[in-house]
Scaffold this motif. Sequence first.
Motif, PDB file in Angstrom:
ATOM      1  N   VAL A  73     -35.214  89.805  55.540  1.00 28.92           N
ATOM      2  CA  VAL A  73     -36.443  89.208  56.069  1.00 28.92           C
ATOM      3  C   VAL A  73     -37.574  89.346  55.060  1.00 28.92           C
ATOM      4  N   SER A  74     -37.655  90.521  54.425  1.00 30.70           N
ATOM      5  CA  SER A  74     -38.675  90.745  53.401  1.00 30.70           C
ATOM      6  C   SER A  74     -38.526  89.766  52.245  1.00 30.70           C
ATOM      7  N   LEU A  75     -37.277  89.527  51.824  1.00 27.94           N
ATOM      8  CA  LEU A  75     -37.036  88.559  50.750  1.00 27.94           C
ATOM      9  C   LEU A  75     -37.451  87.154  51.170  1.00 27.94           C
ATOM     10  N   SER A  76     -37.198  86.801  52.421  1.00 23.50           N
ATOM     11  CA  SER A  76     -37.582  85.474  52.923  1.00 23.50           C
ATOM     12  C   SER A  76     -39.099  85.317  52.918  1.00 23.50           C
ATOM     13  N   LEU A  77     -39.801  86.373  53.316  1.00 22.48           N
ATOM     14  CA  LEU A  77     -41.264  86.315  53.305  1.00 22.48           C
ATOM     15  C   LEU A  77     -41.802  86.276  51.884  1.00 22.48           C
ATOM     16  N   CYS A  78     -41.097  86.924  50.960  1.00 19.48           N
ATOM     17  CA  CYS A  78     -41.466  86.834  49.545  1.00 19.48           C
ATOM     18  C   CYS A  78     -41.349  85.385  49.065  1.00 19.48           C
ATOM     19  N   ALA A  79     -40.271  84.724  49.465  1.00 21.83           N
ATOM     20  CA  ALA A  79     -40.095  83.307  49.090  1.00 21.83           C
ATOM     21  C   ALA A  79     -41.224  82.460  49.665  1.00 21.83           C
ATOM     22  N   ALA A  80     -41.635  82.757  50.924  1.00 22.42           N
ATOM     23  CA  ALA A  80     -42.750  82.016  51.523  1.00 22.42           C
ATOM     24  C   ALA A  80     -44.040  82.247  50.746  1.00 22.42           C
ATOM     25  N   ALA A  81     -44.274  83.512  50.333  1.00 26.75           N
ATOM     26  CA  ALA A  81     -45.469  83.810  49.531  1.00 26.75           C
ATOM     27  C   ALA A  81     -45.455  83.043  48.222  1.00 26.75           C
ATOM     28  N   MET A  82     -44.280  82.955  47.616  1.00 25.12           N
ATOM     29  CA  MET A  82     -44.150  82.229  46.347  1.00 25.12           C
ATOM     30  C   MET A  82     -44.380  80.738  46.527  1.00 25.12           C
ATOM     31  N   LEU A  83     -44.040  80.193  47.699  1.00 23.02           N
ATOM     32  CA  LEU A  83     -44.262  78.776  47.979  1.00 23.02           C
ATOM     33  C   LEU A  83     -45.708  78.483  48.357  1.00 23.02           C
ATOM     34  N   CYS A  84     -46.500  79.556  48.527  1.00 27.35           N
ATOM     35  CA  CYS A  84     -47.939  79.392  48.750  1.00 27.35           C
ATOM     36  C   CYS A  84     -48.709  79.535  47.435  1.00 27.35           C
ATOM     37  N   LYS A  85     -48.281  80.476  46.606  1.00 28.72           N
ATOM     38  CA  LYS A  85     -48.825  80.623  45.254  1.00 28.72           C
ATOM     39  C   LYS A  85     -47.813  81.422  44.443  1.00 28.72           C
ATOM     40  N   GLU A  86     -47.748  81.104  43.161  1.00 34.22           N
ATOM     41  CA  GLU A  86     -46.671  81.626  42.325  1.00 34.22           C
ATOM     42  C   GLU A  86     -46.618  83.154  42.280  1.00 34.22           C
ATOM     43  N   GLN A  87     -47.792  83.814  42.347  1.00 30.78           N
ATOM     44  CA  GLN A  87     -47.832  85.269  42.228  1.00 30.78           C
ATOM     45  C   GLN A  87     -47.156  85.995  43.380  1.00 30.78           C
ATOM     46  N   GLY A  88     -46.776  85.262  44.418  1.00 29.17           N
ATOM     47  CA  GLY A  88     -46.153  85.902  45.574  1.00 29.17           C
ATOM     48  C   GLY A  88     -44.889  86.656  45.242  1.00 29.17           C
ATOM     49  N   ILE A  89     -44.195  86.257  44.175  1.00 26.79           N
ATOM     50  CA  ILE A  89     -42.935  86.925  43.830  1.00 26.79           C
ATOM     51  C   ILE A  89     -43.151  88.366  43.381  1.00 26.79           C
ATOM     52  N   THR A  90     -44.397  88.702  43.001  1.00 27.00           N
ATOM     53  CA  THR A  90     -44.661  90.067  42.514  1.00 27.00           C
ATOM     54  C   THR A  90     -44.510  91.110  43.614  1.00 27.00           C
ATOM     55  N   VAL A  91     -44.437  90.692  44.884  1.00 24.10           N
ATOM     56  CA  VAL A  91     -44.239  91.672  45.942  1.00 24.10           C
ATOM     57  C   VAL A  91     -42.905  92.386  45.775  1.00 24.10           C
ATOM     58  N   LEU A  92     -41.939  91.740  45.124  1.00 23.44           N
ATOM     59  CA  LEU A  92     -40.662  92.414  44.877  1.00 23.44           C
ATOM     60  C   LEU A  92     -40.852  93.636  43.998  1.00 23.44           C
ATOM     61  N   GLY A  93     -41.734  93.524  43.009  1.00 23.70           N
ATOM     62  CA  GLY A  93     -42.031  94.676  42.162  1.00 23.70           C
ATOM     63  C   GLY A  93     -42.713  95.784  42.933  1.00 23.70           C
ATOM     64  N   VAL A  94     -43.629  95.404  43.829  1.00 19.53           N
ATOM     65  CA  VAL A  94     -44.309  96.404  44.666  1.00 19.53           C
ATOM     66  C   VAL A  94     -43.300  97.094  45.577  1.00 19.53           C
ATOM     67  N   ASN A  95     -42.442  96.320  46.202  1.00 17.35           N
ATOM     68  CA  ASN A  95     -41.433  96.905  47.093  1.00 17.35           C
ATOM     69  C   ASN A  95     -40.500  97.839  46.334  1.00 17.35           C
ATOM     70  N   ALA A  96     -40.081  97.417  45.146  1.00 17.87           N
ATOM     71  CA  ALA A  96     -39.173  98.253  44.352  1.00 17.87           C
ATOM     72  C   ALA A  96     -39.847  99.555  43.938  1.00 17.87           C
TER      73      ALA A  96
END
Length: 615
Positions: free
Chosen positions: A209-232
Motif C-alpha cells: 500500500v505504501s508503494l502504491s501511495l508512493c506511485a500516486a505521489a510521483m504522479l502528482c509531482k516527480e519528487q514523490g518517489i523520494t518517500v522511498l528513501g525516507v521509508n528506507a
Amino acid sequence: MASSPVYWDHRIPLPLLAAARAKVTVALVALLCFMNSYDGEFVFDDSEAIVNNKDLKPATPLNNIWSNDFWGTNLSSNSSHKSYRPLTVLTFRLNYLLAGGLHPVGFHVLNILLHAVISALMTDVFAILIGGLSYDEKGSILNHAPKTSLLAALLFAAHPVHTESVAGVVGRADLLCALFFQLSFLTYCKAFNRGSDRDEGFSVRWVVVSLSLCAAAMLCKEQGITVLGVNAAFDVLVICNVDVYELSRRLLLRRNPLDVRGLLRAGLTTRLALMGLGGLSMLYARWRIMGTGPPAFTDVDNPASFAENIFLRRPLCASLLALLCVHVARCALRSHQWRSEQSLFTSALSVCPLNAKVHYNVGKNLADRGNSTAAIAYYREAVRLHPTYVHAMNNLGNILKERNELIEAEHLLSKAVSIQSDFAAAWMNLGIVQNSLQKFDQAEQSYWNAIRFRKKYPDCYYNLGRLYADLNRHVDALNAWRNATVLKPDHSLAWNNMVILLDNTGNLGQAELIGREALRLLPNDHTIMFSLANVLGKSQKYKESEGFFLHALRINPNSASCHGNLAVLYHRWGRLELAKKHYELSLKLDPKAPGTRDNYNMLRRKLDQLKQPTP
C-alpha cells in the motif's frame, strides 16, 4: 523504537491537547494563514498550466492527461518540460467541471483545504519522527511527544515558504505530492503495527500500500518517489536500530562480520528489496512515458533563491510565540501578494531588482493588461540585465511591431533567432515584421524556419497564408491555411480567410463547401457564418443566406457589418422594408460604415419613387 514520553516534551510552552484537537488546531492555523488567497486570480504559471491548458476542458479526451505533460504539451514534443503529473491535472479538470469553467475561487479553496489537511497530518509524522513508533491496543499511533509534535506542526502550517504552493494554483502539484508522501510514510509505519497482518515481523500488505501511495505521489509531482528513501532510512535507523557508524567501521576495517542473520530475521532486506523493486519499476515506467530526451530550460527559468537564517536568542516561550506570529504575518502578506500577477511580480522587484526574469514577468503582466508603454521599459531592462534573454527580445519585438516601430522590432527578433536558432515563435514574429516591411522573400524564409523547428505550428501556417495572399499566390495561400486547419481544426481565422479568398476570386461553389465544412467544426462562429452568408447571397441563395446572417446576429447582435450586409441581401431580394431596417441598425452602430450610407440613400430614393402615385 521509543516506548515512553520524550523527557523534555513537558517543557514546551503549549497546552497538552488530545490528538483530534491538536489536528483541528493545526488545521485552523493553516486556514488562517492562507484563507485570504481564496478569491485570488490565476497568476504566474497558472496561465500556462490551467488557463491555456486544453487538458482541463471537457471537450478534450480524458486520455490526453496520460500522454501530455503538466502544461498540456505532448511528452514526445521537443518543447515539453517532461513534468508528468496526471493526477494533479485530473484535479484541475475536476475543478473546471464542478465550477463550470475557469473560475479561480474553487481552485484556490481546494489548495487551502489541502494545506490544512497536510498540516494536520504532520502531527502524526512529527510524533513518529520525534517520539518514536509505537501503537496502542486499538492500532492508533501513540504520541510520546504531543507538545513537541504540535509545535512542529504549527510551525509547518504557518511557514511562509508554503505561500507559492498554496496561493498559486499550480502549487497543487506540491500539495498533492506532500499528501501522498505523508500517507506513504504513515502506511509504511503501519506495517509494524502488532495488530496488522504480519509476515516475518511486518505486514507485506501495508508495504505494498505504501508503494502504491508512493506511485500516486510521483504522479502528482516527480519528487514523490523520494518517500522511498525516507521509508528506507526510517526502517534502517529506527525500526532496525542499525548503528550506521559501527556498521561503516566494520565494513571499512573488515572486522567482526556483519550480523546478516539478524537483519534477515527482522525482514529488513525483504522490505528494502520490495521498495527497490517498486522504485525501479516506477522509474522505468516514467522513463518509458516521458522518453529519453531531457527537458529544455533556459538559465533564467530557475533563478537563485534567497533564504533567511533565523537565530533564536529571547526567553523560549516569547521566542516561539514571536516566531509563530512572524510566520503568520508573513504568510498573510505573501498570500495577499499572490492574489494577482500584478502584485506578485511587483513585490518581486523589491527583492530581486537585478533579476531579468522578474522584470520580464512585470513587463508581460503590463502588456497583458494593455499597458504596452510601461511594458516596454521592463522588457528593455530585462534585456539589459540579461543580453541573451531571447524571450524578452521576442515580446519586446512584438510590442514594437504593434506600435509600427518595425525597424527596431526586426533588429530585436533577428538577434533573438541568432542567439537561439530554434526559437520558432521568434522566427514567426520576425516573418510578420518582414512582411510588414515588404521584405517578402525574407518573410517567407522566416516562416519556413519557424515551421522547420516546430512542425505543428498552425499560427505560422496562417501567417504564411496571409503572405501568399498579399503576393496573389492564391493556391499557396489556400494550402497554407488548409495546413493550419488540419493542425488546429478550430483555427477560425484560417477557415474564414479561405472562404473570403475563394469568394473574392469568384470561386463561390468552393467557398460554400469550405464554409460549410468550417461550421461543422465551429457551429457557433459568427465570423464564418457572416462570410458564408455573403457567398450564398452572391449565389442568389437568399433564404439560406438570410438564415446564416440572422444566426450570426443572434450571437453577435452589435455587428454593424452583419446588419449592413444583411440589408444588402434584402435589397437585392426585393424585401425593401427589411433592408431599410437593417441599414438603419448598421448606421446606428457605425455611422461611418463604408458604403452603407450610400446604399441606404439609394434605397430611400427607391422607396420614395414607389410611394409616388402613378400618372
